[in-house]
Design a protein around this motif. Structure first.
Motif, PDB file in Angstrom:
ATOM      1  N   ALA A  11      16.599 -27.917  25.638  1.00  0.00           N
ATOM      2  CA  ALA A  11      15.539 -27.850  26.824  1.00  0.00           C
ATOM      3  C   ALA A  11      14.278 -26.743  26.699  1.00  0.00           C
ATOM      4  CB  ALA A  11      16.418 -27.719  28.193  1.00  0.00           C
ATOM      5  N   GLN A  12      14.696 -25.368  26.381  1.00  0.00           N
ATOM      6  CA  GLN A  12      13.998 -24.621  26.184  1.00  0.00           C
ATOM      7  C   GLN A  12      12.914 -24.637  25.059  1.00  0.00           C
ATOM      8  OE1 GLN A  12      17.158 -21.449  25.717  1.00  0.00           O
ATOM      9  NE2 GLN A  12      16.831 -20.700  27.774  1.00  0.00           N
ATOM     10  N   ALA A  13      13.507 -25.315  24.099  1.00  0.00           N
ATOM     11  CA  ALA A  13      12.616 -25.615  22.758  1.00  0.00           C
ATOM     12  C   ALA A  13      11.628 -26.618  23.191  1.00  0.00           C
ATOM     13  CB  ALA A  13      13.587 -26.216  21.842  1.00  0.00           C
ATOM     14  N   TRP A  14      12.029 -27.672  23.925  1.00  0.00           N
ATOM     15  CA  TRP A  14      11.050 -28.604  24.457  1.00  0.00           C
ATOM     16  C   TRP A  14      10.091 -28.135  25.346  1.00  0.00           C
ATOM     17  CZ3 TRP A  14       8.055 -32.201  23.758  1.00  0.00           C
ATOM     18  CH2 TRP A  14       7.534 -32.905  24.497  1.00  0.00           C
ATOM     19  N   GLN A  15      10.560 -27.146  26.308  1.00  0.00           N
ATOM     20  CA  GLN A  15       9.427 -26.460  27.180  1.00  0.00           C
ATOM     21  C   GLN A  15       8.388 -25.649  26.448  1.00  0.00           C
ATOM     22  OE1 GLN A  15       9.570 -27.011  30.611  1.00  0.00           O
ATOM     23  NE2 GLN A  15       7.352 -25.939  30.366  1.00  0.00           N
ATOM     24  N   LEU A  16       8.986 -24.934  25.448  1.00  0.00           N
ATOM     25  CA  LEU A  16       8.053 -24.244  24.675  1.00  0.00           C
ATOM     26  C   LEU A  16       6.956 -24.956  23.950  1.00  0.00           C
ATOM     27  CD1 LEU A  16       9.032 -21.521  22.005  1.00  0.00           C
ATOM     28  CD2 LEU A  16       7.326 -23.176  21.330  1.00  0.00           C
ATOM     29  N   LEU A  17       7.537 -26.245  23.305  1.00  0.00           N
ATOM     30  CA  LEU A  17       6.472 -27.176  22.896  1.00  0.00           C
ATOM     31  C   LEU A  17       5.489 -28.038  24.008  1.00  0.00           C
ATOM     32  CD1 LEU A  17       8.469 -29.299  20.240  1.00  0.00           C
ATOM     33  CD2 LEU A  17       7.153 -27.400  20.066  1.00  0.00           C
ATOM     34  N   ARG A  18       6.074 -28.166  25.094  1.00  0.00           N
ATOM     35  CA  ARG A  18       4.984 -28.623  26.342  1.00  0.00           C
ATOM     36  C   ARG A  18       4.047 -27.733  26.721  1.00  0.00           C
ATOM     37  NH1 ARG A  18       9.110 -30.254  30.959  1.00  0.00           N
ATOM     38  NH2 ARG A  18       6.748 -30.581  32.101  1.00  0.00           N
ATOM     39  N   ASP A  19       4.361 -26.282  26.875  1.00  0.00           N
ATOM     40  CA  ASP A  19       3.502 -25.355  27.328  1.00  0.00           C
ATOM     41  C   ASP A  19       2.591 -25.460  26.017  1.00  0.00           C
ATOM     42  OD1 ASP A  19       5.136 -24.858  29.318  1.00  0.00           O
ATOM     43  OD2 ASP A  19       6.121 -23.108  28.756  1.00  0.00           O
ATOM     44  N   GLY A  20       2.854 -25.228  24.823  1.00  0.00           N
ATOM     45  CA  GLY A  20       1.864 -25.142  23.570  1.00  0.00           C
ATOM     46  C   GLY A  20       0.622 -26.287  23.784  1.00  0.00           C
ATOM     47  N   ASN A  21       1.442 -27.455  24.011  1.00  0.00           N
ATOM     48  CA  ASN A  21       0.563 -28.722  23.854  1.00  0.00           C
ATOM     49  C   ASN A  21      -0.511 -28.639  25.072  1.00  0.00           C
ATOM     50  OD1 ASN A  21       0.643 -32.177  25.098  1.00  0.00           O
ATOM     51  ND2 ASN A  21      -0.298 -31.403  23.025  1.00  0.00           N
ATOM     52  N   GLN A  22       0.010 -28.183  26.338  1.00  0.00           N
ATOM     53  CA  GLN A  22      -0.677 -27.882  27.339  1.00  0.00           C
ATOM     54  C   GLN A  22      -1.823 -26.999  27.043  1.00  0.00           C
ATOM     55  OE1 GLN A  22      -0.411 -30.168  30.138  1.00  0.00           O
ATOM     56  NE2 GLN A  22      -2.592 -29.349  30.378  1.00  0.00           N
ATOM     57  N   ARG A  23      -1.605 -26.027  26.432  1.00  0.00           N
ATOM     58  CA  ARG A  23      -2.717 -24.997  25.892  1.00  0.00           C
ATOM     59  C   ARG A  23      -3.656 -25.363  25.184  1.00  0.00           C
ATOM     60  NH1 ARG A  23       1.889 -21.787  25.284  1.00  0.00           N
ATOM     61  NH2 ARG A  23       1.585 -21.758  23.200  1.00  0.00           N
ATOM     62  N   PHE A  24      -3.314 -26.516  24.233  1.00  0.00           N
ATOM     63  CA  PHE A  24      -4.057 -27.080  23.191  1.00  0.00           C
ATOM     64  C   PHE A  24      -4.778 -28.133  24.019  1.00  0.00           C
ATOM     65  CE2 PHE A  24      -4.577 -31.039  20.779  1.00  0.00           C
ATOM     66  CZ  PHE A  24      -5.473 -30.606  19.629  1.00  0.00           C
ATOM     67  N   VAL A  25      -4.454 -28.942  24.886  1.00  0.00           N
ATOM     68  CA  VAL A  25      -5.259 -29.932  25.711  1.00  0.00           C
ATOM     69  C   VAL A  25      -6.266 -29.132  26.666  1.00  0.00           C
ATOM     70  CG1 VAL A  25      -5.135 -31.530  27.775  1.00  0.00           C
ATOM     71  CG2 VAL A  25      -3.398 -31.488  26.016  1.00  0.00           C
ATOM     72  N   ASP A  26      -5.890 -28.067  27.221  1.00  0.00           N
ATOM     73  CA  ASP A  26      -6.869 -27.273  27.827  1.00  0.00           C
ATOM     74  C   ASP A  26      -7.966 -26.629  27.402  1.00  0.00           C
ATOM     75  OD1 ASP A  26      -5.488 -28.300  30.146  1.00  0.00           O
ATOM     76  OD2 ASP A  26      -4.254 -26.357  30.368  1.00  0.00           O
ATOM     77  N   GLY A  27      -7.750 -26.547  25.925  1.00  0.00           N
ATOM     78  CA  GLY A  27      -8.701 -25.668  25.150  1.00  0.00           C
ATOM     79  C   GLY A  27      -8.366 -24.207  25.116  1.00  0.00           C
TER      80      GLY A  27
END
Length: 207
Positions: A11-27
């Motif tokens: 779960a923590q690993a997936w949260q890390l990926l989700r957070d990183g993808n959101q930063r990517f989406v937001d530029g």
């Protein structure tokens, strides 16, 4: 000697990926773990937080879309994320010696390999060369999608990501055992080219 647990749960690993993808989406990508100090830290060892089994498409660079750096992700790629012996061996290496807590099967919309498979189903004509092998390995997902009334490429991609996750457990006792013991989870994720968003479409295990 017992297995050393990873410092992160699935779960923590997936949260890390989700957070990183959101930063990517937001530029707002932070480009972590990409300096000389990180490079030196990894000379003797690695401790990746996930293994990403994704399509080879040039628009689907896993470390970029999840805003990761050196040593963060163990990445395996093949066109249409098709499974073969080399892929299974690579994934099992990530799970057993490296004890990675998360497997992400990463597909994307407008996938060329899935498109070729859908076209082969519709026309009855198989492509030439080794592309035929890709299509044959993707065809079970196309057939499942068709039985469920799914005929377009992008929704077939979603079905293929789901089916691929299930096949990993069916074909690899090492992966199945790791999921059963709660040491890892297998997620199906589809990446949207226009938005840059990685969408969770299936999960096996607790995240």
């Amino acid at each position: 000697m017992g297995r050393v647990p990873h410092s992160l749960t699935p779960a923590q690993a997936w949260q890390l990926l989700r957070d990183g993808n959101q930063r990517f989406v937001d530029g707002m990508s932070s480009h972590p773990n990409q300096d000389s100090a990180r490079r030196a830290e990894l000379v003797e060892t690695q401790n990746p937080v996930c293994v990403i089994f994704g399509c080879s498409d040039s628009r689907l660079a896993a470390e970029i879309i999840f805003d990761l750096g050196l040593g963060d992700a163990f990445v395996v790629r093949s066109a249409g994320h098709v499974i073969d012996e080399a892929v299974l061996g690579s994934l099992e290496y990530a799970i057993e010696p490296l004890n990675v807590p998360l497997i992400v099967v990463l597909g994307h919309d407008s996938c060329g390999a899935v498109t070729a498979s859908v076209e082969a189903y519709e026309t009855g004509e198989m492509p030439q060369g080794f592309v035929r092998d890709l299509v044959e390995r993707i065809m079970p997902s196309v057939l499942t999608a068709q039985r469920n009334g799914i005929t377009d490429v992008d929704n077939t991609v979603v079905e293929h990501a789901k089916q691929t996750g299930g096949r990993l457990l069916e074909t690899s006792q090492i992966i199945a055992k790791a999921v059963e013991e709660g040491r890892t989870a297998v997620l199906g994720v589809c990446y949207h080219l226009a938005e840059g968003k990685a969408e969770l479409v299936s999960k096996i295990g607790e995240v």
